[in-house]
Design a protein around this motif. Structure first.
Motif, PDB file in Angstrom:
ATOM      1  N   PHE A   3       0.863  -1.177   0.000  1.00  0.00           N
ATOM      2  CA  PHE A   3       0.000   0.000   0.000  1.00  0.00           C
ATOM      3  C   PHE A   3       0.894   1.220   0.000  1.00  0.00           C
ATOM      4  O   PHE A   3       1.826   1.319   0.802  1.00  0.00           O
ATOM      5  CB  PHE A   3      -0.920   0.054   1.221  1.00  0.00           C
ATOM      6  CG  PHE A   3      -1.584   1.392   1.372  1.00  0.00           C
ATOM      7  CD1 PHE A   3      -2.585   1.776   0.501  1.00  0.00           C
ATOM      8  CD2 PHE A   3      -1.168   2.293   2.341  1.00  0.00           C
ATOM      9  CE1 PHE A   3      -3.168   3.036   0.591  1.00  0.00           C
ATOM     10  CE2 PHE A   3      -1.750   3.551   2.453  1.00  0.00           C
ATOM     11  CZ  PHE A   3      -2.755   3.921   1.569  1.00  0.00           C
ATOM     12  N   GLU A   4       0.618   2.151  -0.901  1.00  0.00           N
ATOM     13  CA  GLU A   4       1.412   3.370  -0.991  1.00  0.00           C
ATOM     14  C   GLU A   4       0.500   4.579  -0.894  1.00  0.00           C
ATOM     15  O   GLU A   4      -0.419   4.752  -1.696  1.00  0.00           O
ATOM     16  CB  GLU A   4       2.189   3.400  -2.313  1.00  0.00           C
ATOM     17  CG  GLU A   4       3.067   4.612  -2.485  1.00  0.00           C
ATOM     18  CD  GLU A   4       4.035   4.809  -1.336  1.00  0.00           C
ATOM     19  OE1 GLU A   4       3.853   5.794  -0.576  1.00  0.00           O
ATOM     20  OE2 GLU A   4       4.966   4.001  -1.186  1.00  0.00           O
ATOM     21  N   ALA A   5       0.759   5.396   0.106  1.00  0.00           N
ATOM     22  CA  ALA A   5      -0.104   6.544   0.367  1.00  0.00           C
ATOM     23  C   ALA A   5       0.344   7.807  -0.352  1.00  0.00           C
ATOM     24  O   ALA A   5      -0.477   8.699  -0.600  1.00  0.00           O
ATOM     25  CB  ALA A   5      -0.142   6.820   1.873  1.00  0.00           C
TER      26      ALA A   5
ATOM     27  N   PHE B 142       3.164   0.739   3.588  1.00  0.00           N
ATOM     28  CA  PHE B 142       3.803  -0.486   4.081  1.00  0.00           C
ATOM     29  C   PHE B 142       3.698  -1.577   3.028  1.00  0.00           C
ATOM     30  O   PHE B 142       2.923  -1.469   2.064  1.00  0.00           O
ATOM     31  CB  PHE B 142       3.163  -0.954   5.394  1.00  0.00           C
ATOM     32  CG  PHE B 142       1.706  -1.309   5.276  1.00  0.00           C
ATOM     33  CD1 PHE B 142       1.295  -2.617   5.035  1.00  0.00           C
ATOM     34  CD2 PHE B 142       0.729  -0.330   5.413  1.00  0.00           C
ATOM     35  CE1 PHE B 142      -0.046  -2.938   4.923  1.00  0.00           C
ATOM     36  CE2 PHE B 142      -0.624  -0.634   5.305  1.00  0.00           C
ATOM     37  CZ  PHE B 142      -1.013  -1.941   5.058  1.00  0.00           C
ATOM     38  N   THR B 143       4.476  -2.632   3.221  1.00  0.00           N
ATOM     39  CA  THR B 143       4.504  -3.761   2.290  1.00  0.00           C
ATOM     40  C   THR B 143       4.487  -5.062   3.065  1.00  0.00           C
ATOM     41  O   THR B 143       5.115  -5.176   4.122  1.00  0.00           O
ATOM     42  CB  THR B 143       5.770  -3.706   1.406  1.00  0.00           C
ATOM     43  OG1 THR B 143       5.731  -2.520   0.602  1.00  0.00           O
ATOM     44  CG2 THR B 143       5.858  -4.916   0.489  1.00  0.00           C
TER      45      THR B 143
ATOM     46  N   SER C  21       9.914   4.773   6.843  1.00  0.00           N
ATOM     47  CA  SER C  21      10.186   5.911   7.712  1.00  0.00           C
ATOM     48  C   SER C  21      11.273   6.737   7.043  1.00  0.00           C
ATOM     49  O   SER C  21      12.005   6.225   6.194  1.00  0.00           O
ATOM     50  CB  SER C  21      10.649   5.450   9.100  1.00  0.00           C
ATOM     51  OG  SER C  21      11.861   4.728   9.000  1.00  0.00           O
ATOM     52  N   PRO C  22      11.405   8.027   7.385  1.00  0.00           N
ATOM     53  CA  PRO C  22      12.435   8.858   6.763  1.00  0.00           C
ATOM     54  C   PRO C  22      13.836   8.278   6.969  1.00  0.00           C
ATOM     55  O   PRO C  22      14.172   7.823   8.057  1.00  0.00           O
ATOM     56  CB  PRO C  22      12.279  10.204   7.494  1.00  0.00           C
ATOM     57  CG  PRO C  22      10.854  10.222   7.944  1.00  0.00           C
ATOM     58  CD  PRO C  22      10.543   8.788   8.303  1.00  0.00           C
ATOM     59  N   GLU C  23      14.618   8.270   5.889  1.00  0.00           N
ATOM     60  CA  GLU C  23      16.000   7.797   5.924  1.00  0.00           C
ATOM     61  C   GLU C  23      16.112   6.328   6.309  1.00  0.00           C
ATOM     62  O   GLU C  23      17.132   5.893   6.830  1.00  0.00           O
ATOM     63  CB  GLU C  23      16.845   8.652   6.887  1.00  0.00           C
ATOM     64  CG  GLU C  23      16.909  10.111   6.502  1.00  0.00           C
ATOM     65  CD  GLU C  23      17.501  10.326   5.124  1.00  0.00           C
ATOM     66  OE1 GLU C  23      18.416   9.575   4.757  1.00  0.00           O
ATOM     67  OE2 GLU C  23      17.055  11.243   4.425  1.00  0.00           O
ATOM     68  N   GLY C  24      15.073   5.550   6.083  1.00  0.00           N
ATOM     69  CA  GLY C  24      15.183   4.129   6.420  1.00  0.00           C
ATOM     70  C   GLY C  24      13.847   3.451   6.446  1.00  0.00           C
ATOM     71  O   GLY C  24      12.878   3.894   5.844  1.00  0.00           O
ATOM     72  N   GLY C  25      13.786   2.376   7.174  1.00  0.00           N
ATOM     73  CA  GLY C  25      12.559   1.618   7.276  1.00  0.00           C
ATOM     74  C   GLY C  25      12.697   0.572   8.358  1.00  0.00           C
ATOM     75  O   GLY C  25      13.745   0.444   8.982  1.00  0.00           O
TER      76      GLY C  25
ATOM     77  N   MET D 122       0.530  -9.860  11.439  1.00  0.00           N
ATOM     78  CA  MET D 122      -0.911 -10.030  11.279  1.00  0.00           C
ATOM     79  C   MET D 122      -1.636  -8.687  11.352  1.00  0.00           C
ATOM     80  O   MET D 122      -2.613  -8.458  10.623  1.00  0.00           O
ATOM     81  CB  MET D 122      -1.446 -10.974  12.350  1.00  0.00           C
ATOM     82  CG  MET D 122      -2.962 -11.203  12.274  1.00  0.00           C
ATOM     83  SD  MET D 122      -3.490 -11.938  10.701  1.00  0.00           S
ATOM     84  CE  MET D 122      -2.770 -13.586  10.886  1.00  0.00           C
ATOM     85  N   LEU D 123      -1.172  -7.784  12.201  1.00  0.00           N
ATOM     86  CA  LEU D 123      -1.793  -6.470  12.300  1.00  0.00           C
ATOM     87  C   LEU D 123      -1.678  -5.708  10.978  1.00  0.00           C
ATOM     88  O   LEU D 123      -2.611  -5.009  10.562  1.00  0.00           O
ATOM     89  CB  LEU D 123      -1.146  -5.666  13.430  1.00  0.00           C
ATOM     90  CG  LEU D 123      -1.389  -6.191  14.855  1.00  0.00           C
ATOM     91  CD1 LEU D 123      -0.623  -5.335  15.865  1.00  0.00           C
ATOM     92  CD2 LEU D 123      -2.878  -6.179  15.188  1.00  0.00           C
ATOM     93  N   PHE D 124      -0.529  -5.846  10.309  1.00  0.00           N
ATOM     94  CA  PHE D 124      -0.364  -5.204   9.004  1.00  0.00           C
ATOM     95  C   PHE D 124      -1.273  -5.857   7.962  1.00  0.00           C
ATOM     96  O   PHE D 124      -1.830  -5.171   7.091  1.00  0.00           O
ATOM     97  CB  PHE D 124       1.095  -5.275   8.553  1.00  0.00           C
ATOM     98  CG  PHE D 124       1.979  -4.243   9.190  1.00  0.00           C
ATOM     99  CD1 PHE D 124       2.053  -2.956   8.676  1.00  0.00           C
ATOM    100  CD2 PHE D 124       2.727  -4.551  10.317  1.00  0.00           C
ATOM    101  CE1 PHE D 124       2.865  -1.998   9.262  1.00  0.00           C
ATOM    102  CE2 PHE D 124       3.541  -3.596  10.910  1.00  0.00           C
ATOM    103  CZ  PHE D 124       3.610  -2.314  10.383  1.00  0.00           C
ATOM    104  N   ALA D 125      -1.417  -7.180   8.035  1.00  0.00           N
ATOM    105  CA  ALA D 125      -2.285  -7.881   7.086  1.00  0.00           C
ATOM    106  C   ALA D 125      -3.734  -7.438   7.259  1.00  0.00           C
ATOM    107  O   ALA D 125      -4.458  -7.235   6.273  1.00  0.00           O
ATOM    108  CB  ALA D 125      -2.161  -9.392   7.279  1.00  0.00           C
TER     109      ALA D 125
END
Length: 276
Positions: free
Chosen positions: A110-112, A213-214, A229-233, A243-246
């Motif tokens: 998902f890309e916002a 997120f992916t 997140s900025p400058e990373g992830g 599961m929460l992301f799913a």
């Protein structure tokens, strides 16, 4: 998930929290003079899994950490280490992410804010990277475009993409670049599932407003999540957290248009760039 290591490599406890966790688990086992098989009985894992966790090829999750802490009466130290490791920024996040992406069978993203990296054309990607001061623009651009090589693999991963209407509309580069990018997105929608969350009062507030997120699934590592997140992830491997992301992804899909109407909206936005 950590990066792939050579068999002779062992985790370095001063590298990051995940390496410290793997190193300390091995220390605790050796201190008790038990085998990997015996540790596997404690944490509900095979001998091979124990070895991969201790060498940093697989990350210890919270559930297994709790089983070991309880049996060995450690005061919960492993659970605390896993918790802190999950919260922190991993300096090796990109190499880990790229490796997992290459091994994935299913990718859901998902890309916002912008078009997802796996579907960006070079001109769009260059303009996007140029928006943030960086001394290695060309290197970052090459790395981003190389990632798209996963679709030439056999088998190639199945890709599901959900983007916000905002990501389609935000001007990156020139109108010509945006038209070309949206045309490429339309073409990609013939091969992959591409859906758009419309910018309407009917959509209202939805989980996607929290950020992009992916989710990646592979035969040899299960499912992991990556959040930007900025400058990373941050890579998330604990099953309850993944599961929460799913669940969040499914709820976002509930707000997205079906594939056909999504294509219509992409065409509409592309036509608007023709007017510039």
């Amino acid at each position: 998930m950590p990066r792939k290591r050579k068999p002779e490599e062992l985790p370095q406890p001063r590298t990051n929290m995940w390496d410290l966790t793997a190193w300390y688990l091995r220390f605790l086992r050796n201190q008790r003079e038990i085998s990997g098989t015996q540790l596997g009985h404690v944490m509900g894992a095979s001998t091979t899994e124990v070895s991969r966790i201790e060498t940093g090829q697989v990350r210890l999750d919270g559930k297994r950490a709790a089983l070991i802490d309880r049996r060995w009466k450690t005061g919960g130290i492993l659970g605390h280490l896993v918790w802190y490791a999950s919260l922190g920024h991993d300096p090796e996040w990109f190499s880990q992410y790229k490796e997992l992406e290459q091994r994935a069978r299913f990718i859901r993203t998902f890309e916002a804010q912008v078009i997802p990296g796996l579907l960006q054309i070079e001109a769009y990607a260059r303009a996007l990277i140029s928006g943030v001061p960086t001394p290695d623009l060309d290197t970052r651009l090459v790395r981003r475009m190389e990632r798209q090589g996963i679709f030439t693999a056999d088998p190639a991963p199945q890709l599901g993409v959900v983007v916000s209407q905002h990501a389609l509309e935000w001007p990156v580069g020139s109108p010509e670049i945006m038209r070309a990018q949206l045309a490429a997105l339309l073409e990609a929608s013939e091969r992959h599932s591409v859906r758009v969350v419309p910018k309407t009062f009917g959509t209202g507030a939805y989980p996607g407003l929290d950020g992009s997120f992916t989710l990646m699934s592979g035969d040899d590592y299960g499912e992991v999540a990556y959040t930007e997140s900025p400058e990373g992830g941050r890579l998330v491997s604990s099953p309850p957290d993944v599961m929460l992301f799913a669940v969040r992804y499914d709820r976002i899909c509930g707000k997205a248009l079906p594939e056909g109407p999504s294509r219509d909206l992409i065409r509409k936005v592309m036509e608007e760039f023709n007017e510039h």
